[in-house]
Design a protein around this motif. Structure first.
Motif, PDB file in Angstrom:
ATOM      1  N   VAL A 101      -9.519  -2.543  -7.178  1.00  0.00           N
ATOM      2  CA  VAL A 101      -9.124  -2.771  -8.570  1.00  0.00           C
ATOM      3  C   VAL A 101      -8.662  -1.477  -9.220  1.00  0.00           C
ATOM      4  CG1 VAL A 101      -9.963  -3.424 -10.862  1.00  0.00           C
ATOM      5  CG2 VAL A 101     -10.514  -4.844  -8.882  1.00  0.00           C
ATOM      6  N   VAL A 102      -9.402  -0.373  -9.012  1.00  0.00           N
ATOM      7  CA  VAL A 102      -8.995   0.886  -9.648  1.00  0.00           C
ATOM      8  C   VAL A 102      -7.906   1.603  -8.858  1.00  0.00           C
ATOM      9  CG1 VAL A 102     -11.225   1.141 -10.779  1.00  0.00           C
ATOM     10  CG2 VAL A 102     -10.803   2.325  -8.616  1.00  0.00           C
ATOM     11  N   SER A 103      -7.461   1.003  -7.773  1.00  0.00           N
ATOM     12  CA  SER A 103      -6.262   1.473  -7.074  1.00  0.00           C
ATOM     13  C   SER A 103      -5.027   0.702  -7.527  1.00  0.00           C
ATOM     14  CB  SER A 103      -6.438   1.351  -5.557  1.00  0.00           C
ATOM     15  OG  SER A 103      -7.476   2.187  -5.097  1.00  0.00           O
ATOM     16  N   GLY A 104      -5.165  -0.052  -8.624  1.00  0.00           N
ATOM     17  CA  GLY A 104      -4.017  -0.719  -9.226  1.00  0.00           C
ATOM     18  C   GLY A 104      -3.811  -2.158  -8.831  1.00  0.00           C
ATOM     19  N   GLU A 158       0.882  -1.167   0.000  1.00  0.00           N
ATOM     20  CA  GLU A 158       0.000   0.000   0.000  1.00  0.00           C
ATOM     21  C   GLU A 158       0.919   1.216   0.000  1.00  0.00           C
ATOM     22  OE1 GLU A 158      -2.426  -0.339   3.463  1.00  0.00           O
ATOM     23  OE2 GLU A 158      -3.372  -2.210   2.826  1.00  0.00           O
ATOM     24  N   LYS A 159       0.858   2.002  -1.069  1.00  0.00           N
ATOM     25  CA  LYS A 159       1.838   3.082  -1.186  1.00  0.00           C
ATOM     26  C   LYS A 159       1.297   4.211  -2.053  1.00  0.00           C
ATOM     27  CE  LYS A 159       4.266   1.123  -5.192  1.00  0.00           C
ATOM     28  NZ  LYS A 159       5.591   0.700  -5.722  1.00  0.00           N
ATOM     29  N   LYS A 160       1.900   5.352  -1.898  1.00  0.00           N
ATOM     30  CA  LYS A 160       1.562   6.511  -2.722  1.00  0.00           C
ATOM     31  C   LYS A 160       2.389   6.447  -4.000  1.00  0.00           C
ATOM     32  CE  LYS A 160       0.620  10.350  -0.654  1.00  0.00           C
ATOM     33  NZ  LYS A 160       0.730  11.629   0.109  1.00  0.00           N
ATOM     34  N   ILE A 161       1.743   6.704  -5.153  1.00  0.00           N
ATOM     35  CA  ILE A 161       2.459   6.738  -6.417  1.00  0.00           C
ATOM     36  C   ILE A 161       2.158   8.058  -7.128  1.00  0.00           C
ATOM     37  CG2 ILE A 161       2.461   4.225  -6.674  1.00  0.00           C
ATOM     38  CD1 ILE A 161       0.233   4.537  -8.774  1.00  0.00           C
ATOM     39  N   THR A 167       0.773  14.472  -9.984  1.00  0.00           N
ATOM     40  CA  THR A 167      -0.510  13.986  -9.460  1.00  0.00           C
ATOM     41  C   THR A 167      -0.283  12.706  -8.670  1.00  0.00           C
ATOM     42  OG1 THR A 167      -1.619  14.898 -11.400  1.00  0.00           O
ATOM     43  CG2 THR A 167      -2.857  13.311 -10.062  1.00  0.00           C
ATOM     44  N   GLU A 168      -0.823  12.674  -7.455  1.00  0.00           N
ATOM     45  CA  GLU A 168      -0.599  11.534  -6.565  1.00  0.00           C
ATOM     46  C   GLU A 168      -1.886  10.744  -6.358  1.00  0.00           C
ATOM     47  OE1 GLU A 168       2.801  13.638  -3.704  1.00  0.00           O
ATOM     48  OE2 GLU A 168       0.836  13.089  -2.892  1.00  0.00           O
ATOM     49  N   THR A 169      -1.706   9.468  -6.083  1.00  0.00           N
ATOM     50  CA  THR A 169      -2.820   8.643  -5.633  1.00  0.00           C
ATOM     51  C   THR A 169      -2.252   7.520  -4.784  1.00  0.00           C
ATOM     52  OG1 THR A 169      -4.856   7.504  -6.324  1.00  0.00           O
ATOM     53  CG2 THR A 169      -2.860   6.991  -7.551  1.00  0.00           C
ATOM     54  N   PHE A 170      -3.098   6.888  -3.995  1.00  0.00           N
ATOM     55  CA  PHE A 170      -2.676   5.720  -3.234  1.00  0.00           C
ATOM     56  C   PHE A 170      -2.943   4.475  -4.060  1.00  0.00           C
ATOM     57  CE2 PHE A 170      -2.970   8.745   0.217  1.00  0.00           C
ATOM     58  CZ  PHE A 170      -1.855   8.418   0.971  1.00  0.00           C
ATOM     59  N   ALA A 171      -1.925   3.640  -4.183  1.00  0.00           N
ATOM     60  CA  ALA A 171      -2.044   2.392  -4.941  1.00  0.00           C
ATOM     61  C   ALA A 171      -1.964   1.213  -3.987  1.00  0.00           C
ATOM     62  CB  ALA A 171      -0.941   2.301  -5.990  1.00  0.00           C
ATOM     63  N   THR A 181       3.988  -3.372  -7.783  1.00  0.00           N
ATOM     64  CA  THR A 181       3.914  -2.805  -9.125  1.00  0.00           C
ATOM     65  C   THR A 181       2.471  -2.735  -9.603  1.00  0.00           C
ATOM     66  OG1 THR A 181       4.192  -4.965 -10.235  1.00  0.00           O
ATOM     67  CG2 THR A 181       6.184  -3.707  -9.722  1.00  0.00           C
ATOM     68  N   VAL A 182       2.205  -1.739 -10.454  1.00  0.00           N
ATOM     69  CA  VAL A 182       0.918  -1.610 -11.136  1.00  0.00           C
ATOM     70  C   VAL A 182       1.195  -1.735 -12.622  1.00  0.00           C
ATOM     71  CG1 VAL A 182      -1.049  -0.103 -11.612  1.00  0.00           C
ATOM     72  CG2 VAL A 182       0.006  -0.072  -9.342  1.00  0.00           C
ATOM     73  N   PRO A 183       0.797  -2.836 -13.276  1.00  0.00           N
ATOM     74  CA  PRO A 183       0.049  -3.966 -12.715  1.00  0.00           C
ATOM     75  C   PRO A 183       0.958  -4.886 -11.896  1.00  0.00           C
ATOM     76  CG  PRO A 183       0.710  -4.501 -14.943  1.00  0.00           C
ATOM     77  CD  PRO A 183       1.182  -3.075 -14.695  1.00  0.00           C
ATOM     78  N   GLY A 184       0.335  -5.886 -11.264  1.00  0.00           N
ATOM     79  CA  GLY A 184       1.128  -6.927 -10.632  1.00  0.00           C
ATOM     80  C   GLY A 184       1.844  -7.759 -11.684  1.00  0.00           C
ATOM     81  N   PRO A 185       2.796  -8.602 -11.282  1.00  0.00           N
ATOM     82  CA  PRO A 185       3.606  -9.368 -12.232  1.00  0.00           C
ATOM     83  C   PRO A 185       2.769 -10.344 -13.054  1.00  0.00           C
ATOM     84  CG  PRO A 185       4.547  -9.440 -10.021  1.00  0.00           C
ATOM     85  CD  PRO A 185       3.172  -8.869  -9.880  1.00  0.00           C
ATOM     86  N   LEU A 186       3.234 -10.612 -14.278  1.00  0.00           N
ATOM     87  CA  LEU A 186       2.665 -11.680 -15.097  1.00  0.00           C
ATOM     88  C   LEU A 186       3.243 -13.011 -14.636  1.00  0.00           C
ATOM     89  CD1 LEU A 186       0.861 -12.367 -17.604  1.00  0.00           C
ATOM     90  CD2 LEU A 186       2.989 -12.403 -18.920  1.00  0.00           C
TER      91      LEU A 186
END
Length: 373
Positions: A179-182, A80-83, A90-94, A100-105
């Motif tokens: 989901v929309v937080s990454g 849980e982190k600010k990106i 522009t900041e948001t919490f992810a 990583t956004v997205p998570g790994p494949l």
């Protein structure tokens, strides 16, 4: 297996919806029923431990399985982190699988078992889980993986369908927000004999890249400037209001505007075949490679379906991962975009491929340079 729908975890999630997100840390640990099922058919199979890598890159894997089914072990830690989303700051919490956004494949073969250790560090504030669209079972494993801060769990499922599939966090009552937080990614389940065209001929790729498209909903203040918050709890109510407009403020590839451009552009050489895995866990998208094509495209990502050929743009429904193969024939900088061009050039859904090699004048040439008329 006994499954109790109303648990301490669902109560916590419901409380979070009311705004009491910070109370997770105060919950006293208690004994919980072990819900992870044991698949008898997995017993005795060899185990392989895979170290995941950050997108757009993908961990080493066989395209054609050279041995029988196995248990493939993965581990992901929730962050849980600010990106920062753009060059304007522009900041948001992810909420991010493995940070990583997205998570790994993740890559396995059909018939393998996926065994994931999911870790929620005690430094986090929220309960999280994971729903694999590739799995078979109610909630995609979401009910078996609800981990509070300071907990971990292990989920195992059999990969019975070949294709690329979304995974995402799905805590009760908070699915859309997470989901929309990454908090989403993808898994690729290859046929054991590899990819095929519509006639059964084998297909091979020299490189594979994973592009995760993400819509973000950042609140603005009364002047129109993007707000900044001290915590996800502080941002929650305002973010939900923006989400309900169904109007993203940012639509980006791999976590921020320009994440896959410039020095971070994806690379290839003329003559190389590249597999592009593209996921969108929430909204529809329309990938397009400017100056190239999808030689073979599985728009909804399922490899036992015959691929479409020679596509200019392909449609990936929200909640889906797709895949496209292209052999680069010319050098240069190729833009790879969501061909809703407003979303690409105004909101951020664009990336670059930097391709090296010799130019082929037979494919394209400048007959007359710009000159006065």
């Amino acid at each position: 297996m006994t499954f109790t729908p109303m648990t301490r975890r669902t109560v916590l999630a419901g409380a979070a919806i009311a705004g009491a997100l910070s109370q997770v840390h105060a919950v006293v640990a208690e004994t919980k029923e072990v819900l992870t099922p044991v698949a008898a058919s997995a017993e005795g199979l060899p185990r392989v431990k895979v170290t995941l890598v950050d997108p757009p890159f993908v961990h080493a894997h066989e395209q054609v399985a050279t041995s029988g089914p196995k248990i493939v072990e993965f581990e992901m830690t929730i962050h849980e982190k600010k990106i920062v989303l753009d060059d304007d700051g522009t900041e948001t919490f992810a909420f991010a699988f493995n940070g990583t956004v997205p998570g790994p494949l993740m890559v396995v073969h059909e018939g393998d078992y996926v065994e994931l250790t999911l870790i929620n560090p005690e430094t986090n504030d929220l309960m999280h889980n994971i729903d694999f669209h590739a799995s078979t079972g109610a909630l995609g494993g979401g009910g078996l993986t609800q981990v509070n801060p300071g907990e971990k769990c292990v989920l195992r499922f059999k990969a019975t369908k070949a294709g690329v599939f979304v995974y995402h966090c799905a805590p009760p009552g908070m699915v859309a927000w997470h989901v929309v937080s990454g908090m989403n990614g993808a898994i690729m389940v290859l046929p054991r004999d590899g990819l095929k065209d519509g006639k059964g001929n084998p297909l091979h790729y020299d490189r594979v890249y994973y592009v995760g498209e993400q819509d973000f909903y950042v609140p603005r203040d009364e002047t129109g400037a993007f707000r900044k918050y001290d915590s996800p709890a502080d941002a929650y109510d305002d973010t939900l209001k923006v989400m309900r407009t169904l109007t993203p403020t940012h639509i980006v590839f791999n976590g921020r505007v320009g994440a896959l451009t410039g020095d971070s552009a994806m690379t290839a050489k003329v003559g190389e075949t590249v597999l592009i895995v593209h996921s969108q866990a929430n909204r529809d998208t329309r990938p397009h490679l400017i100056g190239g094509h999808g030689n073979f495209v599985w728009a909804t990502g399922k490899f036992h379906n015959a691929p479409d050929t020679d596509q200019e743009t392909w449609f990936i429904p929200g909640g889906t991962a797709g895949a496209a193969l292209y052999t680069f024939e010319q050098p240069g900088i190729y833009a790879y975009v969501n061909h809703n061009l407003i979303e690409a050039f105004e909101l951020g859904a664009a990336a670059h491929f930097k391709v090296e090699g010799d130019w082929n004048n037979d494919l394209m040439t400048q007959v007359l340079a710009p000159t006065a008329v």
